[in-house]
Design an enzyme around this catalytic site. Structure first.
Site, short mmCIF file in Angstrom:
data_model
loop_
_atom_site.label_atom_id
_atom_site.label_comp_id
_atom_site.label_asym_id
_atom_site.label_seq_id
_atom_site.Cartn_x
_atom_site.Cartn_y
_atom_site.Cartn_z
N LYS A 241 -50.06 -3.10 33.44
CA LYS A 241 -49.38 -4.01 32.49
C LYS A 241 -47.93 -4.14 32.94
CE LYS A 241 -47.71 -4.29 27.67
NZ LYS A 241 -47.78 -3.78 26.29
N ASP A 246 -40.68 -7.05 26.34
CA ASP A 246 -41.55 -7.30 25.20
C ASP A 246 -40.69 -7.37 23.94
OD1 ASP A 246 -43.52 -7.52 23.33
OD2 ASP A 246 -44.30 -5.47 23.56
N LYS A 253 -40.25 -7.96 17.17
CA LYS A 253 -40.04 -6.54 16.90
C LYS A 253 -38.76 -6.34 16.09
CE LYS A 253 -42.18 -4.51 21.02
NZ LYS A 253 -43.24 -3.77 20.34
N ASP A 264 -41.78 -1.89 29.24
CA ASP A 264 -43.15 -2.36 29.03
C ASP A 264 -43.82 -2.81 30.34
OD1 ASP A 264 -45.06 -2.40 27.09
OD2 ASP A 264 -44.70 -4.48 26.47
N ASP A 323 -47.22 -9.54 19.20
CA ASP A 323 -46.70 -8.30 19.79
C ASP A 323 -47.83 -7.47 20.43
OD1 ASP A 323 -44.83 -6.48 20.55
OD2 ASP A 323 -44.58 -5.56 18.56
N GLU A 325 -49.50 -8.16 22.91
CA GLU A 325 -49.59 -9.09 24.04
C GLU A 325 -50.14 -8.44 25.31
OE1 GLU A 325 -46.98 -7.31 23.40
OE2 GLU A 325 -46.67 -6.51 25.40
N ARG A 327 -52.63 -6.44 25.83
CA ARG A 327 -54.09 -6.53 25.98
C ARG A 327 -54.53 -7.92 26.37
NH1 ARG A 327 -54.83 -4.52 19.91
NH2 ARG A 327 -52.89 -3.51 20.50
N1 BES Z 1 -45.40 -2.57 24.31
C1 BES Z 1 -45.85 -2.31 23.01
C2 BES Z 1 -46.31 -0.86 22.81
C3 BES Z 1 -45.23 0.19 22.86
C4 BES Z 1 -44.59 0.56 21.72
C5 BES Z 1 -44.93 0.79 24.05
C6 BES Z 1 -43.61 1.53 21.77
C7 BES Z 1 -43.95 1.78 24.10
C8 BES Z 1 -43.29 2.14 22.94
C9 BES Z 1 -47.02 -3.22 22.67
O1 BES Z 1 -47.01 -4.46 23.26
C10 BES Z 1 -46.98 -3.43 21.20
O2 BES Z 1 -46.04 -4.00 20.75
N2 BES Z 1 -48.00 -2.96 20.49
C11 BES Z 1 -48.04 -3.06 19.10
C12 BES Z 1 -49.48 -3.40 18.72
C13 BES Z 1 -49.63 -3.83 17.28
C14 BES Z 1 -48.97 -5.16 17.05
C15 BES Z 1 -51.12 -3.92 16.99
C16 BES Z 1 -47.64 -1.71 18.48
O3 BES Z 1 -47.96 -0.68 19.07
O4 BES Z 1 -46.98 -1.71 17.47
ZN ZN Z 2 -46.01 -4.61 25.08
ZN ZN Z 3 -45.90 -5.90 22.15
#
Ligand code: BES
Ligand code: ZN
Ligand code: ZN
Length: 479
Positions: A241, A246, A253, A264, A323, A325, A327
């Site tokens: 990834k 992000d 966020k 990210d 967010d 994204e 996946r």
């Molecule tokens: N890049 C983030 C995940 C992340 C969070 C990595 C904190 C490192 C530290 C990912 O794209 C994301 O935002 N995931 C969301 C998913 C949710 C919207 C289902 C998350 O983990 O909050």
């Molecule tokens: Zn992300």
């Molecule tokens: Zn994200």
């Protein structure tokens, strides 16, 4: 800091200071036991005692295990950082501890100074590792040499990954990441690089990935870096990834969660580090890296919650949160990788979910997949490499949480629990039946980046995944 192997006994090597290691038990017989005792040194793990007059830095290890040498050596270089010693020397502590020692020194002394107008270099320019053991027991020189050389390659590759992760989003865009991959291919043997720009991505029907990157001025890139040695024994695909930033997109966020999101791209950067090391180690395995590089931003043409995207394999995805994204990008890249390379195994590395950190804590990589034997091999590689991994189990009930009323699948779970697993189950929908048992997903959201130093990881990108995967690949070549 450089670490050199010197084919001389320790006492014939000239250096400003000697680094030694001791356990609490060994302390009673230590030549300067009284001095250490009066300084309050007990030989506890990572405890250090600098005896300037004797030109010795004594470090505590719980016992003679590689993990302990890694973190004790990292503690030692931290102490040296505040001295004026330009060189140090160390004896071997058994062949089984060479990798830990070298990694502790090279990973522990890493500092990211690219944006400092007056960078502070580590005063200790070189650490000289004698080829002789601390207790004069005989070691096989050629074994020591080969273990030393591969340890340096792996530590350097980890620091290379850290550099990329630490580079700011404006300096490390998807296009810049593709340039880095291309340069790696030019400078390394048996490496080749192919880059798909936004037009090529359209032709390849990668609408999920394109949608994620659409709002950014820096358009997405799919980077395919391959290592093809002569007569490879296995073919491995590694997917990363590579969200160079992000912001969350329209599901923006919160301000405090956005900070650090340059990390990210850590999965993609780890895959680059793995390929660099695989080439330098000349491993007899064909390795393909596929990186999905994109930036998740906001603008008038941003993709939206409520959109339905069609991935490369024709599956439709209901977007309920922009967010989630990573996946979406990985769905397309996993399909592309499986279409283009028939691999024995396919592994993906991604800072995919905050939920993985909730489940396992900030230091541990979450491993998910269908093949328990393969997961077991990974646990062994984790022990070998000093990385921490934990398995998160799939089940059919969690799978129902990503059902969609209007499309084939939804990009978030309907319940706020088990988020790391539902994300992996989403990826599973893009793994072909043939590859199900050959696939593992590594959620490195926790260990990929740190704002406070731990073990041999200073502030910033850690290179999580690199040492782990190299341990597994090296083990594979012995089979
Ligand atoms: N890049 C983030 C995940 C992340 C969070 C990595 C904190 C490192 C530290 C990912 O794209 C994301 O935002 N995931 C969301 C998913 C949710 C919207 C289902 C998350 O983990 O909050
Ligand atoms: Zn992300
Ligand atoms: Zn994200």
């Amino acid at each position: 800091m450089r670490v050199k192997l010197i084919k001389q006994p320790l006492d014939t090597i000239g250096a400003d200071i000697t680094i030694t290691f001791t356990t609490a038990e060994m302390l009673t017989h230590h030549p300067v036991a009284d001095l250490l005792h009066s300084a309050g040194f007990k030989g506890e793990q990572d405890q250090t005692c600098m005896l300037h007059e004797r030109k010795v830095l004594v470090c505590g290890v719980e016992n003679f295990e590689a993990d302990n040498f890694r973190s004790a050596a990292a503690a030692a270089v931290k102490v040296l950082e505040n001295t004026a010693y330009t060189s140090a020397k160390i004896a071997q502590h058994g062949t089984e501890n060479i990798q830990g020692l070298v990694e502790g020194l090279l990973l522990g002394s890493y500092r990211y100074n690219s944006y400092k107008s007056e960078p502070k270099e580590h005063p200790t320019e070189e650490v000289l590792l004698s080829i002789d053991n601390y207790d004069s027991t005989a070691l096989d020189e050629s074994v020591v040499e080969s273990l030393f050389n591969s340890a340096v390659i792996i530590a350097d590759a980890t620091n290379f990954t850290r550099d990329l992760v630490n580079t700011t989003p404006d300096d490390m865009t998807p296009q810049q990441l593709s340039i880095v991959a291309d340069e790696l291919a030019t400078s390394h043997e048996h490496l080749e690089c192919t880059i798909l720009d936004e037009h090529a991505l359209e032709e390849e029907k990668m609408d999920a990935m394109l949608s994620v990157g659409r709002a950014s001025d820096h358009k997405p890139r799919l980077i395919h870096l391959s290592y093809k040695p002569e007569n490879p024994k296995h073919v491995i695909t590694l997917v990363g990834k590579g969200l160079t930033y992000d912001s969350g997109g329209l599901s923006l966020k919160p301000a405090t969660s956005m900070v650090t999101m340059k990390m990210d791209k850590a999965g993609a950067c780890a895959v680059l580090g793995m390929l660099k090391a695989v080439s330098e180690l000349n491993l007899p395995v064909e390795v393909h890296g596929f990186l999905g590089a994109a930036e998740n931003m906001v603008s008038g043409n941003a993709y939206k919650p409520d959109d339905v995207l069609t991935a490369r394999n024709g599956k439709t995805i209901e977007v309920r949160n922009t967010d989630a994204e990573g996946r979406l990008v990985l769905a397309d890249v996993l399909c592309y990788a499986q279409d283009n390379v028939k691999a024995d195994y396919i592994f993906d590395f991604a800072t995919l979910t905050g939920a993985c950190m909730v489940a396992l804590g900030p230091y541990t990589t979450g491993v998910m997949g269908h093949n328990n034997r393969l997961k077991h091999e990974i646990f062994q590689s984790a022990n070998e490499s000093g990385e921490l991994v934990g398995s998160l189990p799939f089940n059919r009930h969690l799978k129902k949480l990503i059902k969609s009323e209007i499309a084939d699948i939804c990009n978030i779970g309907s319940k706020p629990y088990g988020g790391a697993i539902t994300a992996a189950l989403f990826l599973d929908a893009f793994i072909t039946d043939e590859m199900k048992e050959k696939w593992l997903h590594f959620d490195i959201a926790g260990p990929a980046y740190t704002e406070s130093s731990w073990d041999c990881n200073p502030h910033g990108g850690t290179g999580a995944g690199v040492r782990l995967m190299l341990a597994w690949l090296r083990e594979l070549t012995t089979k």
